[in-house]
Design a protein around this motif. Sequence first.
Motif, PDB file in Angstrom:
ATOM      1  N   ARG A 116      -5.728   4.359   9.681  1.00  0.00           N
ATOM      2  CA  ARG A 116      -6.855   3.506   9.313  1.00  0.00           C
ATOM      3  C   ARG A 116      -6.786   3.230   7.826  1.00  0.00           C
ATOM      4  O   ARG A 116      -6.108   3.930   7.096  1.00  0.00           O
ATOM      5  CB  ARG A 116      -8.172   4.198   9.633  1.00  0.00           C
ATOM      6  N   GLU A 117      -7.522   2.226   7.390  1.00  0.00           N
ATOM      7  CA  GLU A 117      -7.610   1.937   5.967  1.00  0.00           C
ATOM      8  C   GLU A 117      -9.041   2.141   5.497  1.00  0.00           C
ATOM      9  O   GLU A 117      -9.982   1.731   6.163  1.00  0.00           O
ATOM     10  CB  GLU A 117      -7.170   0.509   5.665  1.00  0.00           C
ATOM     11  N   VAL A 118      -9.166   2.788   4.355  1.00  0.00           N
ATOM     12  CA  VAL A 118     -10.449   2.949   3.687  1.00  0.00           C
ATOM     13  C   VAL A 118     -10.237   2.524   2.248  1.00  0.00           C
ATOM     14  O   VAL A 118      -9.340   3.031   1.570  1.00  0.00           O
ATOM     15  CB  VAL A 118     -10.944   4.413   3.754  1.00  0.00           C
ATOM     16  N   ASN A 119     -11.019   1.565   1.785  1.00  0.00           N
ATOM     17  CA  ASN A 119     -10.848   1.026   0.429  1.00  0.00           C
ATOM     18  C   ASN A 119      -9.413   0.597   0.181  1.00  0.00           C
ATOM     19  O   ASN A 119      -8.841   0.856  -0.870  1.00  0.00           O
ATOM     20  CB  ASN A 119     -11.298   2.039  -0.624  1.00  0.00           C
ATOM     21  N   GLU A 120      -8.823  -0.026   1.190  1.00  0.00           N
ATOM     22  CA  GLU A 120      -7.452  -0.550   1.140  1.00  0.00           C
ATOM     23  C   GLU A 120      -6.384   0.526   0.999  1.00  0.00           C
ATOM     24  O   GLU A 120      -5.252   0.242   0.647  1.00  0.00           O
ATOM     25  CB  GLU A 120      -7.318  -1.592   0.032  1.00  0.00           C
TER      26      GLU A 120
ATOM     27  N   HIS B  35       0.831  -1.200   0.000  1.00  0.00           N
ATOM     28  CA  HIS B  35       0.000   0.000   0.000  1.00  0.00           C
ATOM     29  C   HIS B  35       0.859   1.241   0.000  1.00  0.00           C
ATOM     30  O   HIS B  35       1.971   1.251   0.511  1.00  0.00           O
ATOM     31  CB  HIS B  35      -0.899   0.032   1.238  1.00  0.00           C
TER      32      HIS B  35
ATOM     33  N   THR C 166      -5.496   9.616  11.069  1.00  0.00           N
ATOM     34  CA  THR C 166      -6.500  10.407  11.763  1.00  0.00           C
ATOM     35  C   THR C 166      -5.788  11.273  12.787  1.00  0.00           C
ATOM     36  O   THR C 166      -4.658  10.994  13.169  1.00  0.00           O
ATOM     37  CB  THR C 166      -7.533   9.517  12.467  1.00  0.00           C
TER      38      THR C 166
ATOM     39  N   PRO D  61      -4.336   3.529   3.116  1.00  0.00           N
ATOM     40  CA  PRO D  61      -4.121   4.034   4.468  1.00  0.00           C
ATOM     41  C   PRO D  61      -4.313   5.546   4.547  1.00  0.00           C
ATOM     42  O   PRO D  61      -4.041   6.269   3.603  1.00  0.00           O
ATOM     43  CB  PRO D  61      -2.665   3.669   4.747  1.00  0.00           C
ATOM     44  N   PHE D  62      -4.833   5.999   5.652  1.00  0.00           N
ATOM     45  CA  PHE D  62      -4.880   7.421   5.930  1.00  0.00           C
ATOM     46  C   PHE D  62      -4.718   7.597   7.426  1.00  0.00           C
ATOM     47  O   PHE D  62      -4.958   6.694   8.209  1.00  0.00           O
ATOM     48  CB  PHE D  62      -6.154   8.083   5.405  1.00  0.00           C
TER      49      PHE D  62
END
Length: 102
Positions: free
Chosen positions: A28-32, A2, A37, A34-35
């Motif tokens: 966190r992961e959203v739609n594989e 990723h 917070t 990472p981002f």
Amino acid sequence: MHASPVGVDPNTGAACPGTDEHDLTEIREVNELPFRTCCPEQEEEATALGGTLMLPRPLLLGAVRRGWGPEDIADEYGVTVDTARFRFNTTGVAKQARRGPA
């Protein structure tokens, strides 16, 4: 593999130098993808700043003087009604417009 989120060391997950102003709290992961917070206070500040940049007070005051409400402002300037309502209510432009020219 990723992509690494902006401001995060891909090997350790720690905030990179220069990101101290917006402290990392978790990844966190959203739609594989990472981002990162951040703490709620910083997110609230960022939201307020975003609203201010999208709907500056002079623009709002002019809209209110034309008789527009939050829905009209949202339609005209391409923001959500929630954003327009928040700025409308927190700036006090309706009260100022009722008092007359500043």
